[in-house]
Scaffold this motif. Structure first.
Motif, PDB file in Angstrom:
ATOM      1  N   UNK A 101       0.694  -1.139  -0.025  1.00 11.38           N
ATOM      2  CA  UNK A 101       0.059   0.035  -0.021  1.00 11.38           C
ATOM      3  C   UNK A 101       1.024   1.233  -0.035  1.00 11.38           C
ATOM      4  N   UNK A 102       2.141   1.089   0.435  1.00 12.64           N
ATOM      5  CA  UNK A 102       2.877   2.422   0.443  1.00 12.64           C
ATOM      6  C   UNK A 102       3.384   2.619  -1.143  1.00 12.64           C
ATOM      7  N   UNK A 103       3.515   1.645  -1.825  1.00 12.58           N
ATOM      8  CA  UNK A 103       4.269   1.919  -3.224  1.00 12.58           C
ATOM      9  C   UNK A 103       3.153   1.976  -4.264  1.00 12.58           C
ATOM     10  N   UNK A 104       1.731   1.407  -3.829  1.00 12.99           N
ATOM     11  CA  UNK A 104       0.797   1.470  -5.090  1.00 12.99           C
ATOM     12  C   UNK A 104      -0.280   2.003  -4.601  1.00 12.99           C
ATOM     13  N   UNK A 105      -1.142   2.529  -5.624  1.00  9.18           N
ATOM     14  CA  UNK A 105      -2.557   2.893  -5.329  1.00  9.18           C
ATOM     15  C   UNK A 105      -3.336   2.049  -6.127  1.00  9.18           C
ATOM     16  N   UNK A 106      -4.246   1.417  -5.322  1.00  8.06           N
ATOM     17  CA  UNK A 106      -5.249   0.384  -5.934  1.00  8.06           C
ATOM     18  C   UNK A 106      -6.367   0.997  -6.827  1.00  8.06           C
ATOM     19  N   UNK A 107      -6.842   0.763  -8.022  1.00  6.44           N
ATOM     20  CA  UNK A 107      -7.954   1.091  -8.612  1.00  6.44           C
ATOM     21  C   UNK A 107      -8.762   0.151  -9.377  1.00  6.44           C
ATOM     22  N   UNK A 108      -9.815  -0.171  -9.013  1.00  8.05           N
ATOM     23  CA  UNK A 108     -10.637  -1.276  -9.749  1.00  8.05           C
ATOM     24  C   UNK A 108     -11.314  -0.678 -11.013  1.00  8.05           C
ATOM     25  N   UNK A 109     -11.066  -1.015 -12.290  1.00 14.00           N
ATOM     26  CA  UNK A 109     -11.944  -0.495 -13.214  1.00 14.00           C
ATOM     27  C   UNK A 109     -12.404  -1.469 -13.955  1.00 14.00           C
ATOM     28  N   UNK A 110     -13.798  -1.331 -13.971  1.00 14.65           N
ATOM     29  CA  UNK A 110     -14.568  -2.470 -14.537  1.00 14.65           C
ATOM     30  C   UNK A 110     -14.814  -2.499 -16.108  1.00 14.65           C
ATOM     31  N   UNK A 111     -15.175  -3.373 -16.502  1.00 17.45           N
ATOM     32  CA  UNK A 111     -15.490  -3.617 -17.863  1.00 17.45           C
ATOM     33  C   UNK A 111     -16.668  -4.693 -17.899  1.00 17.45           C
ATOM     34  N   UNK A 112     -17.765  -4.148 -18.413  1.00 19.40           N
ATOM     35  CA  UNK A 112     -18.870  -4.963 -18.692  1.00 19.40           C
ATOM     36  C   UNK A 112     -19.418  -4.650 -20.029  1.00 19.40           C
ATOM     37  N   UNK A 113     -20.354  -5.326 -20.516  1.00 22.02           N
ATOM     38  CA  UNK A 113     -21.216  -5.200 -21.702  1.00 22.02           C
ATOM     39  C   UNK A 113     -22.027  -3.678 -21.506  1.00 22.02           C
ATOM     40  N   UNK A 114     -22.361  -3.494 -20.385  1.00 24.46           N
ATOM     41  CA  UNK A 114     -22.992  -2.161 -20.071  1.00 24.46           C
ATOM     42  C   UNK A 114     -22.092  -0.955 -20.098  1.00 24.46           C
ATOM     43  N   UNK A 115     -21.053  -1.037 -19.737  1.00 29.15           N
ATOM     44  CA  UNK A 115     -20.097  -0.009 -19.447  1.00 29.15           C
ATOM     45  C   UNK A 115     -18.543  -0.733 -19.612  1.00 29.15           C
ATOM     46  N   UNK A 116     -18.235  -0.456 -20.988  1.00 26.76           N
ATOM     47  CA  UNK A 116     -17.065  -0.922 -21.619  1.00 26.76           C
ATOM     48  C   UNK A 116     -15.673  -0.047 -21.197  1.00 26.76           C
ATOM     49  N   UNK A 117     -16.072   1.007 -20.766  1.00 25.52           N
ATOM     50  CA  UNK A 117     -14.889   1.982 -20.592  1.00 25.52           C
ATOM     51  C   UNK A 117     -13.948   2.153 -21.449  1.00 25.52           C
ATOM     52  N   UNK A 151      -9.642   2.527 -21.343  1.00 35.39           N
ATOM     53  CA  UNK A 151      -9.054   1.338 -21.862  1.00 35.39           C
ATOM     54  C   UNK A 151      -8.023   1.796 -22.969  1.00 35.39           C
ATOM     55  N   UNK A 152      -8.563   2.440 -24.020  1.00 34.80           N
ATOM     56  CA  UNK A 152      -7.767   3.105 -24.984  1.00 34.80           C
ATOM     57  C   UNK A 152      -6.671   3.769 -24.351  1.00 34.80           C
ATOM     58  N   UNK A 153      -6.796   4.779 -23.378  1.00 31.00           N
ATOM     59  CA  UNK A 153      -5.824   5.340 -22.851  1.00 31.00           C
ATOM     60  C   UNK A 153      -4.743   4.370 -22.390  1.00 31.00           C
ATOM     61  N   UNK A 154      -4.951   3.198 -21.977  1.00 27.36           N
ATOM     62  CA  UNK A 154      -3.834   2.373 -21.318  1.00 27.36           C
ATOM     63  C   UNK A 154      -3.637   1.461 -22.261  1.00 27.36           C
ATOM     64  N   UNK A 155      -3.604   1.509 -23.575  1.00 25.87           N
ATOM     65  CA  UNK A 155      -2.967   0.408 -24.354  1.00 25.87           C
ATOM     66  C   UNK A 155      -4.021  -0.540 -24.529  1.00 25.87           C
ATOM     67  N   UNK A 156      -5.153  -0.419 -24.611  1.00 24.02           N
ATOM     68  CA  UNK A 156      -6.234  -1.526 -24.931  1.00 24.02           C
ATOM     69  C   UNK A 156      -5.796  -2.706 -24.081  1.00 24.02           C
ATOM     70  N   UNK A 157      -5.962  -2.851 -22.611  1.00 22.52           N
ATOM     71  CA  UNK A 157      -5.722  -3.985 -21.785  1.00 22.52           C
ATOM     72  C   UNK A 157      -6.660  -4.965 -22.028  1.00 22.52           C
ATOM     73  N   UNK A 158      -7.675  -4.609 -22.724  1.00 23.13           N
ATOM     74  CA  UNK A 158      -8.550  -5.708 -22.869  1.00 23.13           C
ATOM     75  C   UNK A 158      -8.192  -6.955 -23.877  1.00 23.13           C
ATOM     76  N   UNK A 159      -7.152  -6.724 -24.562  1.00 28.38           N
ATOM     77  CA  UNK A 159      -6.446  -7.513 -25.523  1.00 28.38           C
ATOM     78  C   UNK A 159      -5.976  -8.540 -24.807  1.00 28.38           C
ATOM     79  N   UNK A 160      -5.540  -8.538 -23.542  1.00 28.38           N
ATOM     80  CA  UNK A 160      -5.095  -9.873 -22.710  1.00 28.38           C
ATOM     81  C   UNK A 160      -6.315 -10.409 -22.193  1.00 28.38           C
ATOM     82  N   UNK A 161      -7.511 -10.098 -22.325  1.00 25.85           N
ATOM     83  CA  UNK A 161      -8.569 -10.598 -21.416  1.00 25.85           C
ATOM     84  C   UNK A 161      -8.706 -10.073 -20.243  1.00 25.85           C
ATOM     85  N   UNK A 162      -9.625 -10.465 -19.235  1.00 27.38           N
ATOM     86  CA  UNK A 162      -9.784  -9.719 -18.161  1.00 27.38           C
ATOM     87  C   UNK A 162     -10.003 -10.843 -16.916  1.00 27.38           C
TER      88      UNK A 162
END
Length: 85
Positions: free
Chosen positions: A2-18, A22-33
């Motif tokens: 916790x002293x070295x990282x900030x945790x953030x949960x970013x959700x992907x769903x059919x209703x909210x693909x974000x 995800x484009x800003x962070x290099x299309x992480x969905x290419x790896x699956x979730x």
């Protein structure tokens, strides 16, 4: 961790693909979730990790694998003193 990282949960769903974030962070969905996205102190993506390699082969993450992964991406991993310099 916790002293070295900030945790953030970013959700992907059919209703909210974000799509924008995800484009800003290099299309992480290419790896699956799920994936782990490592950002530097300025919010720039420096690594995306497919979580499959951190799993225990059952239904969860392997604590030791996740800890080792995060330690290798922590700010301390780039400290020359860690390597005898």
């Amino acid at each position: 961790m916790n002293s070295a990282f900030i945790w953030y949960h970013l959700n992907w769903s059919k209703e909210n693909e974000n799509k924008k974030i995800f484009a800003k962070y290099g299309y992480a969905q290419r790896f699956g979730f799920p994936v782990f996205i490592i950002l530097d102190g300025n919010g720039n993506r420096i690594h995306t990790q497919n979580s499959e390699y951190l799993e225990d082969g059952k239904k969860s993450y392997d604590h030791n694998k996740v800890q080792a992964f995060l330690e290798m991406w922590s700010p301390n991993a780039l400290n020359p003193k860690m390597y005898g310099e």
